[in-house]
Design a protein around this motif. Structure first.
Motif, PDB file in Angstrom:
ATOM      1  N   ILE A   1       0.847  -1.202   0.000  1.00  0.00           N
ATOM      2  CA  ILE A   1       0.000   0.000   0.000  1.00  0.00           C
ATOM      3  C   ILE A   1       0.879   1.247   0.000  1.00  0.00           C
ATOM      4  CG2 ILE A   1      -1.664   1.334   1.370  1.00  0.00           C
ATOM      5  CD1 ILE A   1      -2.789  -1.425   2.302  1.00  0.00           C
TER       6      ILE A   1
ATOM      7  N   TRP B   1       2.313   1.767  -3.409  1.00  0.00           N
ATOM      8  CA  TRP B   1       1.283   2.278  -4.309  1.00  0.00           C
ATOM      9  C   TRP B   1       1.090   3.779  -4.103  1.00  0.00           C
ATOM     10  CZ3 TRP B   1      -3.665   4.100  -2.834  1.00  0.00           C
ATOM     11  CH2 TRP B   1      -4.477   4.448  -3.909  1.00  0.00           C
TER      12      TRP B   1
ATOM     13  N   THR C   1       2.063   6.427  -6.988  1.00  0.00           N
ATOM     14  CA  THR C   1       0.971   7.260  -7.494  1.00  0.00           C
ATOM     15  C   THR C   1       1.312   8.732  -7.351  1.00  0.00           C
ATOM     16  OG1 THR C   1      -0.650   5.564  -6.917  1.00  0.00           O
ATOM     17  CG2 THR C   1      -1.492   7.783  -7.267  1.00  0.00           C
TER      18      THR C   1
END
Length: 159
Positions: free
Chosen positions: A143, A146, A150
């Motif tokens: 997570i 990510w 991003t």
């Protein structure tokens, strides 16, 4: 300018979650748990209403509602359960891919055995990721990665 601010926030959040992986897992587990618990309550209420129309359907909805409610509360109270379920689903997908790949290799499905070999390789990769994801710390790391990626991609993206 607003996009760059959001990108910087995502990058900072990603770094924080990478430093303390459980910080990323707990909110995801709680939010998913709330959604599943509400689904369970809705199914129970719908099942109680549908008992008059079809006792079998109503009973099925009530049973599914109870399972969803217990699972949702489990996600809220124990983030490790969320990781276990996520890892289990990835394991299952990997096993399915391996089985399909083996069948394709031996039956020449699609006229090409390489399709089966690719399915087997991807299935093995799924099994490895299933092992990684079933550990809450690694799921938190994923997570965090990510969020970080991003943010970086958003920062360099043209308007």
């Amino acid at each position: 300018m607003q996009k760059n601010s959001m990108a910087i926030i995502l990058i900072i959040l990603g770094l924080i979650v990478l430093a303390v992986p459980m910080l990323g897992l707990v909110p995801l587990s709680v939010l998913t748990g709330l959604g599943v618990a509400f689904l369970g309550m809705g199914l129970i209420l719908a099942g109680l209403g549908d008992r008059k129309v079809s006792s079998g359907l109503g009973l099925l909805e009530i049973i599914l509602g109870i399972i969803a409610l217990v699972l949702g509360l489990g996600f809220i109270l124990n983030p490790g359960l969320f990781s276990f379920v996520a890892g289990l689903l990835v394991y299952m997908a990997g096993l399915f891919l391996i089985i399909v790949g083996i069948v394709a290799v031996f039956t020449k499905a699609g006229g090409n055995r390489w399709n089966g070999v690719v399915a087997i390789i991807i299935g093995l990769i799924y099994l490895i990721f299933g092992y990684i994801i079933s550990d809450p710390v690694w799921l938190g790391v994923l997570i965090g990665l990510w969020l970080l990626l991003t943010g970086i991609l958003m920062f360099f993206q043209k308007d």
